[in-house]
Write a protein that holds these residues in place. Structure first.
Motif, PDB file in Angstrom:
ATOM      1  N   SER A 112      -5.356   4.655  11.014  1.00 24.56           N
ATOM      2  CA  SER A 112      -6.612   4.516  10.018  1.00 24.56           C
ATOM      3  C   SER A 112      -6.493   3.405   9.192  1.00 24.56           C
ATOM      4  CB  SER A 112      -6.575   5.865   9.094  1.00 24.56           C
ATOM      5  OG  SER A 112      -5.182   6.210   8.311  1.00 24.56           O
ATOM      6  N   LEU A 113      -5.193   3.070   8.585  1.00 25.37           N
ATOM      7  CA  LEU A 113      -4.843   1.735   7.993  1.00 25.37           C
ATOM      8  C   LEU A 113      -5.041   0.550   8.712  1.00 25.37           C
ATOM      9  CD1 LEU A 113      -1.527   3.087   6.212  1.00 25.37           C
ATOM     10  CD2 LEU A 113      -3.871   2.970   5.283  1.00 25.37           C
ATOM     11  N   SER A 114      -5.011   0.669   9.942  1.00 26.60           N
ATOM     12  CA  SER A 114      -5.060  -0.678  10.946  1.00 26.60           C
ATOM     13  C   SER A 114      -6.559  -0.983  10.735  1.00 26.60           C
ATOM     14  CB  SER A 114      -4.604  -0.329  12.442  1.00 26.60           C
ATOM     15  OG  SER A 114      -5.481   0.519  13.060  1.00 26.60           O
TER      16      SER A 114
ATOM     17  N   VAL B  59       1.327   5.200   1.074  1.00 27.66           N
ATOM     18  CA  VAL B  59       0.927   5.874   1.812  1.00 27.66           C
ATOM     19  C   VAL B  59       0.034   7.180   0.975  1.00 27.66           C
ATOM     20  CG1 VAL B  59       1.324   7.341   3.792  1.00 27.66           C
ATOM     21  CG2 VAL B  59       2.157   5.050   3.791  1.00 27.66           C
TER      22      VAL B  59
ATOM     23  N   ASP C 103      -3.137   9.579   5.582  1.00 24.54           N
ATOM     24  CA  ASP C 103      -3.215   8.262   6.190  1.00 24.54           C
ATOM     25  C   ASP C 103      -2.469   8.315   7.633  1.00 24.54           C
ATOM     26  OD1 ASP C 103      -4.568   7.042   4.365  1.00 24.54           O
ATOM     27  OD2 ASP C 103      -2.908   6.683   3.252  1.00 24.54           O
TER      28      ASP C 103
ATOM     29  N   VAL D  93       0.774  -4.641   4.015  1.00 19.84           N
ATOM     30  CA  VAL D  93      -0.209  -4.572   4.674  1.00 19.84           C
ATOM     31  C   VAL D  93      -0.779  -6.127   4.784  1.00 19.84           C
ATOM     32  CG1 VAL D  93      -1.004  -2.463   4.880  1.00 19.84           C
ATOM     33  CG2 VAL D  93      -1.860  -3.796   3.086  1.00 19.84           C
TER      34      VAL D  93
ATOM     35  N   TYR E 183       0.953  -1.164  -0.139  1.00 17.36           N
ATOM     36  CA  TYR E 183      -0.195  -0.258  -0.082  1.00 17.36           C
ATOM     37  C   TYR E 183       0.916   1.237   0.043  1.00 17.36           C
ATOM     38  CZ  TYR E 183      -3.186   3.837   1.508  1.00 17.36           C
ATOM     39  OH  TYR E 183      -3.787   4.638   1.671  1.00 17.36           O
TER      40      TYR E 183
ATOM     41  N   ARG F 231      -8.549   0.034   8.206  1.00 16.61           N
ATOM     42  CA  ARG F 231      -9.073  -0.157   6.915  1.00 16.61           C
ATOM     43  C   ARG F 231      -8.734  -1.610   6.625  1.00 16.61           C
ATOM     44  NH1 ARG F 231      -6.308   3.061   2.025  1.00 16.61           N
ATOM     45  NH2 ARG F 231      -7.413   4.757   3.383  1.00 16.61           N
ATOM     46  N   TYR F 232      -7.688  -2.146   7.231  1.00 13.66           N
ATOM     47  CA  TYR F 232      -7.235  -3.680   6.769  1.00 13.66           C
ATOM     48  C   TYR F 232      -7.283  -4.633   8.005  1.00 13.66           C
ATOM     49  CZ  TYR F 232      -5.174  -1.802   2.706  1.00 13.66           C
ATOM     50  OH  TYR F 232      -4.783  -1.116   1.350  1.00 13.66           O
TER      51      TYR F 232
END
Length: 284
Positions: A246-248, A238, A242, A277, A236, A250-251
């Motif tokens: 927020s990424l944690s 960035v 981000d 990720v 992914y 999302r995935y």
């Protein structure tokens, strides 16, 4: 008188000799310090998702000497097997690559950085680094305080890039096809790279480490057909705004996992940074 003179001469020689002997001291060279133990596979903790968590980095750079291919293999074979269990990469392939690319752990880059696989910094690398002449002068290479972190990064590197994805459809004890596949995927420009890996594996009987893992029920071996859950990863890039949080979300992974997979030492991200990720687990 003559007897007295002779006696004095003999006595002088005798006592003079004794005196000179007393002034001679024996100096024993200090014994070299015993090298630090670096076989640390027993310290690696297994977690529920099949991964193995490395011990926390102490921040101390470990220098060491490896005297022979046999010593290198004895030192790192257990770690290579654990990486095989967690990521599905044949231990024989990992060991052969380590032997070849690190110069049995004694190459200049390996000594300076504990980087046994020649992994370059790439965009977004947040860890320590050093410069080394390779394809170009003064290229940036990742630096590790312990070689085991290099082994983990090697696993993440292969599983986190789509061009290597087809390799994981191969039996993970088929070292010949894996060696050819690495060349096909562009891991190395040397057209003889597969033959070099295969020669090392067969010369040192590294395939036995694959079979031990397969016989324990991990992956697809010649005698065992056991399906295991294997994490699938994707890259992914960035974007502005981000954050790790927020990424944690999302995935559906934890912030700590994102930091661990990408060797992040803080929560800072840079636009354009490439992250690994976890997307899902599936059986293979």
């Amino acid at each position: 008188m003559i007897r007295k003179i002779v006696f004095l001469l003999v006595a002088g020689i005798f006592f003079g000799g004794c005196k000179s002997k007393k002034t001679v001291t024996s100096v024993t060279a200090p014994r070299p310090e015993k090298p630090k133990e670096i076989t640390v596979a027993h310290e690696i903790e297994k977690v529920d998702d099949g991964l193995y968590v490395m011990p926390e980095d102490t921040g101390e750079f470990l220098s060491f000497d490896i005297g022979s291919p046999e010593e290198y293999i004895a030192t790192f074979s257990e770690i290579a097997q654990m990486e095989m269990k967690a990521y599905g990469i044949p231990a024989s392939i990992t060991l052969a690559q380590g032997l070849l690319e690190s110069g049995i752990g004694n190459g200049e880059l390996a000594r300076k950085t504990n980087n046994h696989f020649g992994i370059k910094c790439h965009t977004g690398w947040q860890g320590d680094y050093d410069h080394h002449d390779d394809d170009e002068k003064g290229e940036c290479f990742r630096k590790y305080n312990h070689p085991m972190y290099s082994y983990r990064d090697h696993s993440i590197f292969l599983t986190g890039r789509s061009r290597y994805a087809f390799l994981f459809d191969l039996p993970n004890d088929d070292y010949k096809e894996w060696a050819k596949g690495l060349r096909k995927a562009g891991y190395a420009t040397d057209r003889h790279y597969p033959q070099k890996l295969i020669a090392l594996i067969e010369r040192h009987n590294l395939h036995k480490y694959d079979m031990a893992v397969a016989d324990a029920g991990y992956g697809k071996g010649e005698k065992t057909q056991v399906a295991i859950a294997r994490p699938q990863y994707a890259s992914y890039i960035v974007q502005e705004g981000d954050t790790l949080y927020s990424l944690s979300k999302r995935y559906a992974v934890s912030v700590n996992d994102l930091k661990r997979w990408n060797y992040l030492y803080d929560n800072n991200l840079a636009v354009g940074q490439e992250l690994t990720v976890k997307t899902e687990s599936f059986n293979k």
